[in-house]
Design a protein around this motif. Sequence first.
Motif: not given
Length: 453
Positions: A300-329
Amino acid sequence: MLSRYLPSFRARRTVATAALAAFMCLGCGLLFLLFAGGREADLSHARVTDAWNRVVPLIREGPLPPVLYRGEVEAIQVLDARGRVAASTPGLIGKPPIATFRAADRNVRTTRVLCPRGSAGCVTVASYKVYQPQGVWLLYVAVPEVPWYGTATDLLLVIGISVIVTIMTTAWSFRNLTKAMAPVNAIRAELGEITLTALDRRVPVPVNYQEIRLLAETVNDTLDRLESASTRLRRFTADASHELRTPITAMRAHLEEALLYPQDTDWPTMTHAVLAGVDLLQVTAADLLTLTHLDARPLLRHDVTDLGRLASAELKRRPRQHKIVEDLAEGAHVKCDRLRITRLLCNLLDNAERHAASRITVSVRAEGTSVIMEVADDGPGIPAEHREMVFDRFTRVDTARDRGAGGTGLGLAIAKEIAEAHEGALTIKDSERGACFVLRLPAYDACHSVQMG
């Protein structure tokens, strides 16, 4: 070279032990014989000295008896100043001088080894000068020549002991190697009998020989893993066959019905139904390939990643069927393969979308040496006794989370494999409502990494 003619480990070790024992016996025997030879030479010299001490006073005091006492030497002979035999031991009476040499110059004593004709062996003759008023007399003392190895008894003793020690050491080595190799042969024989239909068999574990016992235990542990893997593979194959057969059967039924009643068939509707089945087959096949790749434990690749930013980017990209509450540090860094972790998050979100009633909560935070990501829904939830089963492949625990809700039954299994490949863990924790999936990954400490570097 030895392994070419002696392929057996036991034979090679036995021969090597025998050679080593023979070499050691040879070395020790040579040292003993040299010591014995030196000891005999000292005794011979002492005998000559004793004869000199007895005869010289007789020569000087006179008169010299014609027959001398031999003592512990072979022979004694005295020549006067004219070279005539003045006295000798009984064996030399009436015989000519046994030697004519004398010590040169101012030396009093000299020795030579002589081998008289008709004699059974050689003798060592010591010549002494005895100064008399008439001139220089000569005293000859003969003793048997002392070999370098001492006596024949010493030589036979060393040869006998060396042969016995070599034979005993070889026999002991062969016996011990036979006993040591017996468990190995038993393990080999048992392994030769184990087949795919007999993976429940195990090799015997010996009581003695710790190394072989550890080998047997390792082999049995490997067989345990093989049996477990074979069981999982058979179950997975059966489940995969069932999962693939169901949409194929449904598509075949739609097509056969359309062929039987072409005029009564709503072709657009039938085509959409068949395409839905094809889509399910395609997704299932892709998930199976992903699991196969993960089972092979790829690099596997081992890139240093901000997991909060990765989750935020994926949530912005996905179409939403339900309300999504974000708490991303922010600042929750991990070293990961971003594509794999994104796939894990997508699988958790897909699962939450299928079962949520109205809301999905996604949170990311740093906690000690770990980074935590939680995906929770407000759906029917998962009973505590089934929380381990949901990560098994093709597992559906109740009708609330069945095929009707969509999915292939592989998404959570893939997510768990990805988490474990990153040395993390994916679990389900208690929540007031719905299911809450918790991903725990090792945190990346930039300061510590710089110090280590």
